[in-house]
Write a protein that holds these residues in place. Structure first.
Motif, PDB file in Angstrom:
ATOM      1  N   VAL A  75     -13.294  50.743  41.880  1.00  0.00           N
ATOM      2  CA  VAL A  75     -11.942  51.088  41.444  1.00  0.00           C
ATOM      3  C   VAL A  75     -11.092  49.829  41.334  1.00  0.00           C
ATOM      4  O   VAL A  75     -10.377  49.609  40.339  1.00  0.00           O
ATOM      5  CB  VAL A  75     -11.286  52.091  42.404  1.00  0.00           C
ATOM      6  CG1 VAL A  75      -9.798  52.256  42.098  1.00  0.00           C
ATOM      7  CG2 VAL A  75     -11.979  53.440  42.334  1.00  0.00           C
ATOM      8  N   ASN A  76     -11.171  48.981  42.345  1.00  0.00           N
ATOM      9  CA  ASN A  76     -10.373  47.757  42.358  1.00  0.00           C
ATOM     10  C   ASN A  76     -10.690  46.867  41.164  1.00  0.00           C
ATOM     11  O   ASN A  76      -9.789  46.323  40.502  1.00  0.00           O
ATOM     12  CB  ASN A  76     -10.615  46.990  43.654  1.00  0.00           C
ATOM     13  CG  ASN A  76     -10.131  47.749  44.878  1.00  0.00           C
ATOM     14  OD1 ASN A  76      -9.421  48.749  44.764  1.00  0.00           O
ATOM     15  ND2 ASN A  76     -10.513  47.283  46.052  1.00  0.00           N
ATOM     16  N   ILE A  77     -11.959  46.722  40.869  1.00  0.00           N
ATOM     17  CA  ILE A  77     -12.380  45.885  39.738  1.00  0.00           C
ATOM     18  C   ILE A  77     -11.914  46.504  38.418  1.00  0.00           C
ATOM     19  O   ILE A  77     -11.426  45.799  37.521  1.00  0.00           O
ATOM     20  CB  ILE A  77     -13.906  45.698  39.746  1.00  0.00           C
ATOM     21  CG1 ILE A  77     -14.319  44.838  40.943  1.00  0.00           C
ATOM     22  CG2 ILE A  77     -14.386  45.062  38.444  1.00  0.00           C
ATOM     23  CD1 ILE A  77     -15.811  44.784  41.182  1.00  0.00           C
ATOM     24  N   MET A  78     -12.040  47.814  38.289  1.00  0.00           N
ATOM     25  CA  MET A  78     -11.628  48.504  37.072  1.00  0.00           C
ATOM     26  C   MET A  78     -10.148  48.276  36.785  1.00  0.00           C
ATOM     27  O   MET A  78      -9.751  47.978  35.653  1.00  0.00           O
ATOM     28  CB  MET A  78     -11.930  49.999  37.209  1.00  0.00           C
ATOM     29  CG  MET A  78     -11.553  50.835  36.006  1.00  0.00           C
ATOM     30  SD  MET A  78     -11.985  52.598  36.225  1.00  0.00           S
ATOM     31  CE  MET A  78     -13.739  52.554  35.855  1.00  0.00           C
ATOM     32  N   VAL A  79      -9.313  48.421  37.817  1.00  0.00           N
ATOM     33  CA  VAL A  79      -7.874  48.220  37.645  1.00  0.00           C
ATOM     34  C   VAL A  79      -7.572  46.760  37.340  1.00  0.00           C
ATOM     35  O   VAL A  79      -6.786  46.445  36.433  1.00  0.00           O
ATOM     36  CB  VAL A  79      -7.108  48.698  38.886  1.00  0.00           C
ATOM     37  CG1 VAL A  79      -5.625  48.333  38.776  1.00  0.00           C
ATOM     38  CG2 VAL A  79      -7.264  50.199  39.074  1.00  0.00           C
ATOM     39  N   ALA A  80      -8.180  45.847  38.077  1.00  0.00           N
ATOM     40  CA  ALA A  80      -7.906  44.416  37.892  1.00  0.00           C
ATOM     41  C   ALA A  80      -8.294  43.951  36.496  1.00  0.00           C
ATOM     42  O   ALA A  80      -7.565  43.176  35.859  1.00  0.00           O
ATOM     43  CB  ALA A  80      -8.653  43.607  38.947  1.00  0.00           C
ATOM     44  N   GLU A  81      -9.423  44.407  36.000  1.00  0.00           N
ATOM     45  CA  GLU A  81      -9.855  44.013  34.653  1.00  0.00           C
ATOM     46  C   GLU A  81      -8.916  44.567  33.587  1.00  0.00           C
ATOM     47  O   GLU A  81      -8.597  43.878  32.607  1.00  0.00           O
ATOM     48  CB  GLU A  81     -11.281  44.501  34.403  1.00  0.00           C
ATOM     49  CG  GLU A  81     -12.335  43.737  35.195  1.00  0.00           C
ATOM     50  CD  GLU A  81     -13.743  44.249  34.953  1.00  0.00           C
ATOM     51  OE1 GLU A  81     -14.697  43.558  35.361  1.00  0.00           O
ATOM     52  OE2 GLU A  81     -13.892  45.337  34.358  1.00  0.00           O
ATOM     53  N   SER A  82      -8.456  45.794  33.780  1.00  0.00           N
ATOM     54  CA  SER A  82      -7.555  46.409  32.802  1.00  0.00           C
ATOM     55  C   SER A  82      -6.176  45.756  32.817  1.00  0.00           C
ATOM     56  O   SER A  82      -5.475  45.773  31.798  1.00  0.00           O
ATOM     57  CB  SER A  82      -7.419  47.906  33.087  1.00  0.00           C
ATOM     58  OG  SER A  82      -8.680  48.545  33.066  1.00  0.00           O
ATOM     59  N   ALA A  83      -5.796  45.206  33.956  1.00  0.00           N
ATOM     60  CA  ALA A  83      -4.471  44.592  34.110  1.00  0.00           C
ATOM     61  C   ALA A  83      -4.562  43.072  34.163  1.00  0.00           C
ATOM     62  O   ALA A  83      -3.683  42.414  34.728  1.00  0.00           O
ATOM     63  CB  ALA A  83      -3.807  45.113  35.379  1.00  0.00           C
ATOM     64  N   ALA A  84      -5.599  42.506  33.546  1.00  0.00           N
ATOM     65  CA  ALA A  84      -5.858  41.063  33.663  1.00  0.00           C
ATOM     66  C   ALA A  84      -4.681  40.215  33.200  1.00  0.00           C
ATOM     67  O   ALA A  84      -4.418  39.138  33.752  1.00  0.00           O
ATOM     68  CB  ALA A  84      -7.112  40.705  32.875  1.00  0.00           C
ATOM     69  N   LYS A  85      -3.939  40.685  32.195  1.00  0.00           N
ATOM     70  CA  LYS A  85      -2.848  39.888  31.633  1.00  0.00           C
ATOM     71  C   LYS A  85      -1.498  40.189  32.268  1.00  0.00           C
ATOM     72  O   LYS A  85      -0.498  39.549  31.925  1.00  0.00           O
ATOM     73  CB  LYS A  85      -2.775  40.124  30.123  1.00  0.00           C
ATOM     74  CG  LYS A  85      -4.018  39.673  29.368  1.00  0.00           C
ATOM     75  CD  LYS A  85      -3.861  39.929  27.874  1.00  0.00           C
ATOM     76  CE  LYS A  85      -5.107  39.483  27.117  1.00  0.00           C
ATOM     77  NZ  LYS A  85      -4.970  39.740  25.658  1.00  0.00           N
ATOM     78  N   GLU A  86      -1.466  41.148  33.173  1.00  0.00           N
ATOM     79  CA  GLU A  86      -0.201  41.568  33.793  1.00  0.00           C
ATOM     80  C   GLU A  86       0.030  40.852  35.122  1.00  0.00           C
ATOM     81  O   GLU A  86      -0.887  40.710  35.925  1.00  0.00           O
ATOM     82  CB  GLU A  86      -0.190  43.081  34.019  1.00  0.00           C
ATOM     83  CG  GLU A  86      -0.457  43.904  32.772  1.00  0.00           C
ATOM     84  CD  GLU A  86       0.595  43.729  31.708  1.00  0.00           C
ATOM     85  OE1 GLU A  86       1.773  43.492  32.070  1.00  0.00           O
ATOM     86  OE2 GLU A  86       0.255  43.836  30.517  1.00  0.00           O
ATOM     87  N   LYS A  87       1.259  40.436  35.342  1.00  0.00           N
ATOM     88  CA  LYS A  87       1.609  39.774  36.599  1.00  0.00           C
ATOM     89  C   LYS A  87       2.240  40.738  37.599  1.00  0.00           C
ATOM     90  O   LYS A  87       2.107  40.567  38.810  1.00  0.00           O
ATOM     91  CB  LYS A  87       2.577  38.614  36.328  1.00  0.00           C
ATOM     92  CG  LYS A  87       1.956  37.459  35.567  1.00  0.00           C
ATOM     93  CD  LYS A  87       0.872  36.787  36.395  1.00  0.00           C
ATOM     94  CE  LYS A  87       0.302  35.568  35.668  1.00  0.00           C
ATOM     95  NZ  LYS A  87      -0.806  34.931  36.442  1.00  0.00           N
ATOM     96  N   GLU A  88       2.942  41.736  37.084  1.00  0.00           N
ATOM     97  CA  GLU A  88       3.615  42.708  37.937  1.00  0.00           C
ATOM     98  C   GLU A  88       3.131  44.111  37.587  1.00  0.00           C
ATOM     99  O   GLU A  88       3.031  44.459  36.411  1.00  0.00           O
ATOM    100  CB  GLU A  88       5.133  42.625  37.768  1.00  0.00           C
ATOM    101  CG  GLU A  88       5.713  41.273  38.190  1.00  0.00           C
ATOM    102  CD  GLU A  88       7.218  41.238  38.059  1.00  0.00           C
ATOM    103  OE1 GLU A  88       7.813  42.272  37.653  1.00  0.00           O
ATOM    104  OE2 GLU A  88       7.812  40.198  38.360  1.00  0.00           O
ATOM    105  N   LEU A  89       2.831  44.894  38.608  1.00  0.00           N
ATOM    106  CA  LEU A  89       2.272  46.226  38.398  1.00  0.00           C
ATOM    107  C   LEU A  89       2.978  47.253  39.269  1.00  0.00           C
ATOM    108  O   LEU A  89       3.296  46.981  40.435  1.00  0.00           O
ATOM    109  CB  LEU A  89       0.781  46.231  38.733  1.00  0.00           C
ATOM    110  CG  LEU A  89      -0.134  45.395  37.836  1.00  0.00           C
ATOM    111  CD1 LEU A  89      -1.527  45.304  38.453  1.00  0.00           C
ATOM    112  CD2 LEU A  89      -0.219  45.998  36.443  1.00  0.00           C
ATOM    113  N   LYS A  90       3.194  48.418  38.693  1.00  0.00           N
ATOM    114  CA  LYS A  90       3.703  49.577  39.426  1.00  0.00           C
ATOM    115  C   LYS A  90       2.610  50.640  39.399  1.00  0.00           C
ATOM    116  O   LYS A  90       2.227  51.114  38.322  1.00  0.00           O
ATOM    117  CB  LYS A  90       4.997  50.089  38.814  1.00  0.00           C
ATOM    118  CG  LYS A  90       6.167  49.120  38.955  1.00  0.00           C
ATOM    119  CD  LYS A  90       7.411  49.655  38.291  1.00  0.00           C
ATOM    120  CE  LYS A  90       8.627  48.779  38.608  1.00  0.00           C
ATOM    121  NZ  LYS A  90       8.461  47.387  38.164  1.00  0.00           N
TER     122      LYS A  90
END
Length: 278
Positions: A75-90
Motif C-alpha cells: 500500500v505504501n509503495i502504491m501511494v508513494a509511486e502515484s504521488a511521486a511528484k507531489e510534495k504535500e498530501l491530504k
C-alpha cells in the motif's frame, strides 16, 4: 484552511483550542485522548456501533506482530509511486481501525520528504480511542464512512482497507484526478482457517470495479499473496476475532480452531488503485 465540516449543517468546522465549531455554533469537543467524535446519535444503528474493544485489541495484537506487514508495504509503495511528484498530501483512511495501516503510510511518505496531513475515520469509538492513544501525529475521528465530515474535493488519497465502499461519498471528497486505494480479500485468503471452521468452503471473492465505475477508473491491481505460519493459540484467536467469521462460524468449528497452537494460512489480498474521473 481546515478539512472538516459540521455533520449537522455541513458548514466548515474551525478549531478553537480543544473544540471545533461551525458558524451556526454547533460545537464538538475533543476527547482527552485527542480524537473528535463527529458521529451523530441519530446516525447510530446501535449504542456502540462498529468493532468492540475485544475485536480492536485482537486486531492490534495481530497486526503489530507483523503478519500483515507485506500488505502495508505494498500500500505504501502504491501511494508513494502515484504521488511521486507531489510534495504535500491530504489523505484519509476510512475504516482506519486502530491505525496500523494509517500510521505506517504516514511514516513511509514522510521518509520520502513529503508533508502529509493524515486523517483516520472509523465508526467504532473503541477503534479510534486505541488509534489516538498510539499515534499522536494523526487526526482521528469517530464518524460514518457513509457521511464523511469532510469538505468537497479536499483529499489527494482515500484509503479503504477492507471497509464498506461508498462510491458517491468518496467521489465527493476526493480531488479531481485524486486517488482511491481499495484493499479486498482474494479467493484463497485465510483458506486454511476457513477449512477448520466450515465443512464447505467457498473461494469466490469480491471485486470493486463495478461499484466504482461511475466515478473512478481502475489504474492498477496488485495481488499480495504469501503464506504465514501463525504460532501460538493467542495469535490464532486474535486472527479469528478480527475477521467476520467470528460472527458466523459454527461452534464446533470454533472449538476445533481454538485447539490449535499453530496454523499455516494463505494471505491473499487485492490492492486496487482507482483514479477519480473528471
Amino acid at each position: 484552511m481546515g478539512l472538516l465540516v459540521c455533520p449537522i449543517c455541513k458548514e466548515e468546522l474551525l478549531k478553537i483550542e480543544r473544540s471545533f465549531r461551525c458558524k451556526n455554533n454547533h460545537n464538538y469537543d475533543m476527547a482527552k485522548q485527542g480524537y473528535l467524535n463527529l458521529l451523530l446519535s441519530s446516525k447510530k444503528k446501535s449504542k456502540n456501533p462498529g468493532d468492540d474493544r475485544e475485536m480492536v485489541e485482537s486486531r492490534k495484537r495481530f497486526l503489530e506482530a507483523g503478519f500483515y506487514k507485506k500488505i502495508s508495504e505494498k500500500v505504501n509503495i502504491m501511494v508513494a509511486e502515484s504521488a511521486a511528484k507531489e510534495k504535500e498530501l491530504k489523505i484519509l483512511d476510512i475504516g482506519c481501525g486502530e491505525g496500523y495501516y494509517t500510521n505506517r503510510l504516514k511514516s513511509f511518505l514522510e521518509e520520502k520528504n513529503k508533508t502529509v496531513e493524515m486523517l483516520g475515520i472509523d465508526i467504532s469509538k473503541e477503534a479510534v480511542l486505541a488509534a489516538s492513544k498510539s499515534y499522536k501525529e494523526i487526526s482521528w475521528f469517530v464518524a460514518s464512512g457513509g457521511e464523511l465530515p469532510i469538505k468537497d474535493n479536499a483529499l489527494d488519497f482515500v484509503l479503504c482497507m477492507f471497509s464498506r465502499i461508498v462510491p458517491e461519498e468518496y467521489n465527493r471528497v476526493i480531488k479531481d484526478k485524486g486517488y482511491l486505494v481499495v484493499a479486498s480479500t482474494g479467493g484463497k485468503h485465510l483458506l486454511e482457517m476457513k477449512q477448520v471452521l466450515y465443512k464447505d468452503v467457498k473461494t469466490d471473492f469480491y471485486r470493486p470495479e463495478k461499484h466504482l465505475a461511475d466515478f473512478f477508473q481502475l489504474e492498477k491491481t496488485v495481488n499480495v499473496k504469501y503464506t504465514e505460519t501463525i504460532k501460538g493459540n493467542e495469535n490464532i484467536k486474535s486472527l479469528f476475532d478480527m475477521t467476520p467469521y467470528k460472527w458466523r462460524s459454527p461452534k464446533e468449528g470454533v472449538d476445533r480452531l481454538y485447539l490449535l497452537d499453530e496454523l499455516k494460512v494463505t494471505i491473499d489480498v487485492n490492492l486496487d488503485l482507482f483514479r477519480k474521473k473528471v
